[in-house]
Design a protein around this motif. Sequence first.
Motif, short mmCIF file in Angstrom:
data_model
loop_
_atom_site.label_atom_id
_atom_site.label_comp_id
_atom_site.label_asym_id
_atom_site.label_seq_id
_atom_site.Cartn_x
_atom_site.Cartn_y
_atom_site.Cartn_z
N LYS A 225 -11.64 -40.13 -1.20
CA LYS A 225 -11.11 -40.24 -2.56
C LYS A 225 -11.60 -41.50 -3.26
O LYS A 225 -11.37 -41.70 -4.43
CB LYS A 225 -9.58 -40.22 -2.52
CG LYS A 225 -9.01 -38.87 -2.13
CD LYS A 225 -9.46 -37.79 -3.10
CE LYS A 225 -8.80 -36.46 -2.81
NZ LYS A 225 -9.11 -35.93 -1.49
N THR A 226 -12.24 -42.39 -2.52
CA THR A 226 -12.83 -43.60 -3.11
C THR A 226 -14.31 -43.64 -2.77
O THR A 226 -14.69 -43.49 -1.61
CB THR A 226 -12.14 -44.87 -2.57
OG1 THR A 226 -10.75 -44.83 -2.90
CG2 THR A 226 -12.77 -46.11 -3.20
N ILE A 227 -15.14 -43.82 -3.78
CA ILE A 227 -16.58 -43.88 -3.59
C ILE A 227 -17.07 -45.27 -4.03
O ILE A 227 -16.79 -45.70 -5.15
CB ILE A 227 -17.30 -42.80 -4.42
CG1 ILE A 227 -16.89 -41.41 -3.92
CG2 ILE A 227 -18.81 -42.97 -4.33
CD1 ILE A 227 -17.50 -40.28 -4.72
N SER A 228 -17.77 -45.95 -3.12
CA SER A 228 -18.35 -47.26 -3.43
C SER A 228 -19.86 -47.13 -3.52
O SER A 228 -20.47 -46.43 -2.71
CB SER A 228 -17.97 -48.28 -2.35
OG SER A 228 -16.57 -48.51 -2.33
N ALA A 229 -20.44 -47.79 -4.49
CA ALA A 229 -21.89 -47.74 -4.68
C ALA A 229 -22.37 -49.08 -5.20
O ALA A 229 -21.60 -49.85 -5.80
CB ALA A 229 -22.27 -46.63 -5.65
N MET A 230 -23.65 -49.36 -4.95
CA MET A 230 -24.25 -50.57 -5.50
C MET A 230 -24.82 -50.27 -6.89
O MET A 230 -25.26 -49.15 -7.16
CB MET A 230 -25.37 -51.07 -4.58
CG MET A 230 -24.92 -51.38 -3.16
SD MET A 230 -23.54 -52.54 -3.06
CE MET A 230 -24.29 -54.02 -3.75
N LYS A 231 -24.79 -51.23 -7.74
CA LYS A 231 -25.29 -51.08 -9.10
C LYS A 231 -26.73 -50.56 -9.07
O LYS A 231 -27.57 -51.05 -8.34
CB LYS A 231 -25.24 -52.42 -9.82
CG LYS A 231 -25.73 -52.38 -11.26
CD LYS A 231 -25.66 -53.76 -11.88
CE LYS A 231 -26.22 -53.75 -13.30
NZ LYS A 231 -26.20 -55.10 -13.91
N GLY A 232 -26.98 -49.50 -9.86
CA GLY A 232 -28.30 -48.89 -9.92
C GLY A 232 -28.44 -47.65 -9.08
O GLY A 232 -29.33 -46.83 -9.32
#
Length: 273
Positions: free
Chosen positions: A129-136
Amino acid sequence: MRNQTFLFGVLLLVNGMFGVDADEVSVSVMVGDSVTLHTDFTETPRESKIIWKFNNQIIAKMNGANGGNPSTYDGPGAVFKDRLKLDKQTGSLTITNIRSEHVGHYSVDIKSTDAKLKTFQVTVHGGVKTISAMKGDPVNLHTGVIEIRGYDLILWTTEGNVVAEVNKQTNLFGPRDEGDVRFGGRLHLHRETGDLTISDSKTTDSGDYHLHMSNSAHTLERTIRVIVKTQPQSGAASVICNAGVGLVVWAVFLVARFVDNEWCGKGVSVNIK
């Protein structure tokens, strides 16, 4: 053989007289979703009586004769405690914050002018339910379905704004971010699954994204939290490293100068006979 044929005919007759419909609907959801199981009523007849069961145990009921007055129950082992809502107008049942223990067989028995039995098989899958991503990097938000043809309406919203929509009634398909300064054309809707992709993600994309999927049988609600982080500041580390090297070089230079000055200051005397 004649008796079996007669029995089959009687069953068909009973089914036609009372309008009994026992076609089962398969509903697949993810942990934490809210799902609404529909009765097909837009408004329950006053003389109707509605009984919802989970694995043959009553979990909700409503009598149209007394103006609705819906009642819900905790169910076996209190698995539904504070999770059930019965719509007074339609008799539809909503299960909020669904868990794996809610997997099973649901049925609604509608006693009205025409008797009707509607059944559902609900399965629950684990999900992020939580998605983490790096900018770009791209951010992918999943509907969890193989194909979207079984749904009449799919909406993706964030901060109260609809950013993507699939609507069979209006024949609309695609993102709705053309005039949205926040996304600026970076949203993409998958034609087969209804998944939403945010390309070239920015930190301003962080937030809660809400998924709404509905058809005549059920409605699904899901919330996915997106966190977009910035890349580590490698440039700052290089500056610090270079500054350290520069200090070391400068210190070596000062020491060399000091030694040279000391050596020259002493002088050398030569005796010539």
